[in-house]
Design a protein around this motif. Structure first.
Motif: not given
Length: 283
Positions: A21, A53, A55, A87
């Motif tokens: 991430f 976050a 990906v 995430a």
């Protein structure tokens, strides 16, 4: 945190998936052009209470050994958004870099799984999902090794990469590290020692079971041998008695035959003797 999308049977020591991430603060969309050119803000500038976050790459290692699994689906297709759920976990409780390389590791557990993740000073966050029995220290060791190889190959790309843009490019790298850390005996001396102890324990249990079986068999043979000895003694006594009985029968039969022969001879010889005597007197 217990993301509902990560539910499944994971109370084991299996390695499930690896993810990468990029952490961004919630206000990062309004950063300056200089920040964009340098690839983002430093982790010290990010809010540690929450973050987004993004990906960048994901690899579903569980699909390689669980039936029905396919690329991008976790645990046989039952969870197609494990990366987004992870995430959320990271965004709600982001790690903080506190040194060179990846650091600030956190372990988030539920009753069915655990997520281990950490971040470096540039905002690169690496995470791994495992079963609850997978040692978190080995997961951290895996993330540290993965960070070195990932940054060597994508050190500049990840700062400006879009969502999921590095999944295909980084797959060989993620596959290799997941295969290496999938077998704990190869990377964990403690697990290797425990495996050997279990092997010796199993072997000893087998030997003890075999000894008990042999002991039972020996006891059975001893009982049979004793029974045979008793039967042999009985047979010997009976044969001795039978021998004596047969000897007496033979003796009686012999005596009877002798008496019979004597009687027959007497019947034949006595008249002849009397006649001979009578004839001698007449002469």
């Amino acid at each position: 945190p217990r993301p509902s999308r990560l539910r499944g049977t994971m109370t084991d020591n299996q390695l499930r998936c690896a993810l990468a991430f990029r952490l961004e603060s919630h206000g990062e969309s309004s950063r300056s052009a200089d920040d964009v050119e340098t690839g983002g803000v430093a982790m010290s500038d990010l809010s540690l209470s929450s973050a987004t976050a993004v990906v960048l790459a994901k690899y579903d290692h569980a699909s390689q050994y669980e039936s029905g699994g396919s690329e991008g689906s976790l645990y046989g297709g039952r969870d197609k958004s494990y990366a987004d759920a992870t995430a959320l976990v990271i965004g709600n409780d982001p790690p903080s870099a506190n040194g060179a390389g990846i650091s600030g590791f956190k372990v988030v557990q539920s009753e069915i799984h655990q997520v281990v993740y950490g971040v470096d000073g540039d905002g690169l966050c690496l995470a791994v999902i495992t079963g609850l029995k997978y040692p978190s220290r080995i997961a951290i060791q895996m993330l540290m090794e993965l960070h070195k190889t990932f940054t060597n190959k994508f050190g500049f790309q990840f700062k400006s990469a879009t969502a999921n843009s590095l999944t295909k490019k980084s797959k060989p790298l993620l596959v290799e590290v997941c295969k290496k850390y999938d077998d704990l005996t190869k990377v964990d001396k403690g697990a290797n020692l425990l495996a050997k102890v279990d092997e010796v324990k199993t072997s000893m249990q087998g030997n003890i079971a075999a000894m008990l079986v042999n002991s039972e068999q020996a006891e059975g043979l001893a009982a049979q041998s004793e029974q045979l000895n008793e039967q042999a003694n009985v047979f010997k006594k009976k044969s001795t008695q039978l021998k004596k009985n047969m000897w007496w029968k033979n003796l009686k039969l012999t005596i009877l035959l002798v008496l019979l022969v004597v009687g027959i001879l007497a019947v034949i010889l006595v008249p002849l003797i009397l006649r001979a005597r009578k004839a001698a007197k007449n002469d």
